[in-house]
Write a protein that holds these residues in place. Structure first.
Motif, PDB file in Angstrom:
ATOM      1  N   HIS A  11      44.739  67.451  40.200  1.00  0.00           N
ATOM      2  CA  HIS A  11      45.360  66.542  39.241  1.00  0.00           C
ATOM      3  C   HIS A  11      44.302  65.587  38.699  1.00  0.00           C
ATOM      4  O   HIS A  11      43.520  65.030  39.475  1.00  0.00           O
ATOM      5  N   VAL A  12      44.331  65.355  37.398  1.00  0.00           N
ATOM      6  CA  VAL A  12      43.467  64.349  36.772  1.00  0.00           C
ATOM      7  C   VAL A  12      44.389  63.460  35.939  1.00  0.00           C
ATOM      8  O   VAL A  12      45.009  63.919  34.981  1.00  0.00           O
ATOM      9  N   VAL A  13      44.494  62.202  36.347  1.00  0.00           N
ATOM     10  CA  VAL A  13      45.526  61.312  35.818  1.00  0.00           C
ATOM     11  C   VAL A  13      44.883  60.043  35.272  1.00  0.00           C
ATOM     12  O   VAL A  13      44.030  59.438  35.928  1.00  0.00           O
ATOM     13  N   GLY A  14      45.310  59.627  34.099  1.00  0.00           N
ATOM     14  CA  GLY A  14      44.812  58.394  33.505  1.00  0.00           C
ATOM     15  C   GLY A  14      45.676  57.207  33.902  1.00  0.00           C
ATOM     16  O   GLY A  14      46.890  57.251  33.743  1.00  0.00           O
ATOM     17  N   ARG A  15      45.012  56.177  34.401  1.00  0.00           N
ATOM     18  CA  ARG A  15      45.753  55.012  34.918  1.00  0.00           C
ATOM     19  C   ARG A  15      45.439  53.750  34.125  1.00  0.00           C
ATOM     20  O   ARG A  15      44.350  53.597  33.574  1.00  0.00           O
ATOM     21  N   ARG A  16      46.427  52.854  34.114  1.00  0.00           N
ATOM     22  CA  ARG A  16      46.310  51.524  33.505  1.00  0.00           C
ATOM     23  C   ARG A  16      47.027  50.526  34.407  1.00  0.00           C
ATOM     24  O   ARG A  16      48.040  50.877  35.030  1.00  0.00           O
TER      25      ARG A  16
ATOM     26  N   ARG B 146      41.429  60.913  28.842  1.00  0.00           N
ATOM     27  CA  ARG B 146      41.109  59.699  28.070  1.00  0.00           C
ATOM     28  C   ARG B 146      41.449  59.902  26.596  1.00  0.00           C
ATOM     29  O   ARG B 146      41.927  58.965  25.921  1.00  0.00           O
ATOM     30  N   ALA B 147      41.228  61.102  26.086  1.00  0.00           N
ATOM     31  CA  ALA B 147      41.544  61.387  24.680  1.00  0.00           C
ATOM     32  C   ALA B 147      43.057  61.293  24.444  1.00  0.00           C
ATOM     33  O   ALA B 147      43.506  60.783  23.406  1.00  0.00           O
ATOM     34  N   ILE B 148      43.842  61.772  25.401  1.00  0.00           N
ATOM     35  CA  ILE B 148      45.306  61.663  25.275  1.00  0.00           C
ATOM     36  C   ILE B 148      45.708  60.187  25.238  1.00  0.00           C
ATOM     37  O   ILE B 148      46.481  59.756  24.372  1.00  0.00           O
ATOM     38  N   GLY B 149      45.200  59.414  26.188  1.00  0.00           N
ATOM     39  CA  GLY B 149      45.551  57.994  26.239  1.00  0.00           C
ATOM     40  C   GLY B 149      45.199  57.281  24.952  1.00  0.00           C
ATOM     41  O   GLY B 149      45.996  56.483  24.423  1.00  0.00           O
ATOM     42  N   ALA B 150      44.005  57.571  24.419  1.00  0.00           N
ATOM     43  CA  ALA B 150      43.571  56.928  23.175  1.00  0.00           C
ATOM     44  C   ALA B 150      44.486  57.338  22.022  1.00  0.00           C
ATOM     45  O   ALA B 150      44.900  56.500  21.205  1.00  0.00           O
ATOM     46  N   ALA B 151      44.849  58.632  21.961  1.00  0.00           N
ATOM     47  CA  ALA B 151      45.688  59.120  20.860  1.00  0.00           C
ATOM     48  C   ALA B 151      47.081  58.505  20.913  1.00  0.00           C
ATOM     49  O   ALA B 151      47.732  58.331  19.882  1.00  0.00           O
ATOM     50  N   LEU B 152      47.539  58.164  22.099  1.00  0.00           N
ATOM     51  CA  LEU B 152      48.876  57.587  22.260  1.00  0.00           C
ATOM     52  C   LEU B 152      48.832  56.055  22.247  1.00  0.00           C
ATOM     53  O   LEU B 152      49.863  55.403  22.462  1.00  0.00           O
ATOM     54  N   GLY B 153      47.653  55.484  22.005  1.00  0.00           N
ATOM     55  CA  GLY B 153      47.544  54.028  21.919  1.00  0.00           C
ATOM     56  C   GLY B 153      47.596  53.334  23.265  1.00  0.00           C
ATOM     57  O   GLY B 153      47.869  52.132  23.335  1.00  0.00           O
ATOM     58  N   ARG B 154      47.322  54.084  24.334  1.00  0.00           N
ATOM     59  CA  ARG B 154      47.310  53.486  25.676  1.00  0.00           C
ATOM     60  C   ARG B 154      46.029  53.925  26.375  1.00  0.00           C
ATOM     61  O   ARG B 154      46.044  54.815  27.240  1.00  0.00           O
TER      62      ARG B 154
ATOM     63  N   ALA C  15      55.580  61.806  30.565  1.00  0.00           N
ATOM     64  CA  ALA C  15      55.038  60.892  29.560  1.00  0.00           C
ATOM     65  C   ALA C  15      54.577  59.572  30.158  1.00  0.00           C
ATOM     66  O   ALA C  15      53.970  58.754  29.467  1.00  0.00           O
ATOM     67  N   ARG C  16      54.806  59.356  31.453  1.00  0.00           N
ATOM     68  CA  ARG C  16      54.387  58.084  32.050  1.00  0.00           C
ATOM     69  C   ARG C  16      52.873  57.969  32.164  1.00  0.00           C
ATOM     70  O   ARG C  16      52.340  56.865  32.200  1.00  0.00           O
ATOM     71  N   TRP C  17      52.210  59.116  32.274  1.00  0.00           N
ATOM     72  CA  TRP C  17      50.757  59.106  32.412  1.00  0.00           C
ATOM     73  C   TRP C  17      50.136  60.269  31.643  1.00  0.00           C
ATOM     74  O   TRP C  17      50.674  61.388  31.689  1.00  0.00           O
ATOM     75  N   PRO C  18      48.989  60.061  30.987  1.00  0.00           N
ATOM     76  CA  PRO C  18      48.198  61.205  30.508  1.00  0.00           C
ATOM     77  C   PRO C  18      47.668  61.932  31.738  1.00  0.00           C
ATOM     78  O   PRO C  18      47.006  61.307  32.587  1.00  0.00           O
ATOM     79  N   TRP C  19      47.953  63.230  31.842  1.00  0.00           N
ATOM     80  CA  TRP C  19      47.818  63.884  33.153  1.00  0.00           C
ATOM     81  C   TRP C  19      47.570  65.367  32.924  1.00  0.00           C
ATOM     82  O   TRP C  19      48.397  66.031  32.294  1.00  0.00           O
TER      83      TRP C  19
ATOM     84  N   ALA D 135      49.773  64.421  22.182  1.00  0.00           N
ATOM     85  CA  ALA D 135      49.055  64.587  23.452  1.00  0.00           C
ATOM     86  C   ALA D 135      48.431  65.979  23.535  1.00  0.00           C
ATOM     87  O   ALA D 135      47.266  66.124  23.940  1.00  0.00           O
ATOM     88  N   LEU D 136      49.194  66.998  23.174  1.00  0.00           N
ATOM     89  CA  LEU D 136      48.667  68.367  23.247  1.00  0.00           C
ATOM     90  C   LEU D 136      47.465  68.525  22.317  1.00  0.00           C
ATOM     91  O   LEU D 136      46.451  69.120  22.688  1.00  0.00           O
ATOM     92  N   ARG D 137      47.584  67.983  21.103  1.00  0.00           N
ATOM     93  CA  ARG D 137      46.503  68.136  20.128  1.00  0.00           C
ATOM     94  C   ARG D 137      45.245  67.426  20.614  1.00  0.00           C
ATOM     95  O   ARG D 137      44.148  67.984  20.567  1.00  0.00           O
ATOM     96  N   ALA D 138      45.416  66.199  21.100  1.00  0.00           N
ATOM     97  CA  ALA D 138      44.251  65.432  21.571  1.00  0.00           C
ATOM     98  C   ALA D 138      43.580  66.144  22.753  1.00  0.00           C
ATOM     99  O   ALA D 138      42.352  66.240  22.814  1.00  0.00           O
ATOM    100  N   ALA D 139      44.384  66.653  23.671  1.00  0.00           N
ATOM    101  CA  ALA D 139      43.809  67.308  24.854  1.00  0.00           C
ATOM    102  C   ALA D 139      43.109  68.603  24.465  1.00  0.00           C
ATOM    103  O   ALA D 139      41.986  68.877  24.927  1.00  0.00           O
ATOM    104  N   ARG D 140      43.770  69.412  23.634  1.00  0.00           N
ATOM    105  CA  ARG D 140      43.159  70.709  23.275  1.00  0.00           C
ATOM    106  C   ARG D 140      41.864  70.496  22.509  1.00  0.00           C
ATOM    107  O   ARG D 140      40.886  71.228  22.723  1.00  0.00           O
ATOM    108  N   GLN D 141      41.860  69.514  21.629  1.00  0.00           N
ATOM    109  CA  GLN D 141      40.635  69.246  20.863  1.00  0.00           C
ATOM    110  C   GLN D 141      39.512  68.806  21.805  1.00  0.00           C
ATOM    111  O   GLN D 141      38.374  69.275  21.690  1.00  0.00           O
TER     112      GLN D 141
END
Lengths: 140, 140
Positions: free
Chosen positions: B99-104, B71-79, B31-35, B131-137
């Protein structure tokens, strides 16, 4: 592509190897690992999504070609590469670039990533010549 | 492709998202990173040089698509994600994967790489569903 300017960060940490179809290929000035950096010649853009699909295909081919050159460096220096690591991070240097790094189980960071580990080790002059020659020959 | 077997390492550390044209896309259980992890369906091979050029082009397109999903996961989780990191290492798990990882800038490893940093943090159940829903969509 005439408005492409190589970021100063690369000038200070790497040496030119070849101008490939898409990217500038440079030897990372760190003797701990055989390491090539590819910088696509585009004016701006931080993500591979900023490249066209055709340029993305060229980039992954150039990453593959750079991998062969990294293996050539390792062989020339008597430290054959066992695994290639490829990374596109850009957290510190925003200009889009790809790292291609040769890894061995006896290296300074195995099995962790190389980025941000310790300080770069300068090449001895003769080893630098050997690495540059091997890489340039492989990239021709 | 019928002799492709997903390495147990991925089963234990990630959840299925989608079967893309070339790769299995999975959510890294951290959960530390959308990944997202992409594992090309090929029987063997550790390096991108073991893929055909056509499959390499497919892989970098799927990395791009996975970046949108991260990016969709990060947006859905407010980060919201500020930078994507892409890595193909395989020093520990030999089966070829990306690996594809979203960073902040406020994340647990910025600006260093994420691999090998600390321990994975479990997703809370609701955040995992989000996260799963945002990514699958995004991957549809």
């Amino acid at each position: 592509m005439s408005d492409f300017i190589l970021s100063r960060a690369f000038l200070e940490t790497s040496a030119p190897l070849a101008s490939l179809g898409l990217s500038e290929a440079r030897l990372q000035a760190d003797a701990r690992w055989p390491w090539i950096v590819l910088i696509p010649r585009m004016a701006k853009g931080r993500e591979i999504a900023d490249l066209s699909a055709a340029d993305r295909a060229r980039l992954i081919e150039e990453i593959t070609v750079a991998g062969r050159a990294v293996r050539a460096i390792g062989a020339a220096l008597g430290r054959p590469v066992e695994k290639l690591n490829v990374g596109l991070l850009g957290n510190i240097t925003p200009q889009l670039h790809a790292h291609v790094v040769g890894r061995r189980p006896d290296d300074a960071a195995w099995p962790g990533p190389v980025w941000g580990v310790g300080e770069a080790a300068a090449y001895a002059p003769e080893a630098l010549e050997t690495a540059l020659r091997a890489a340039r020959q492989s990239l021709q």
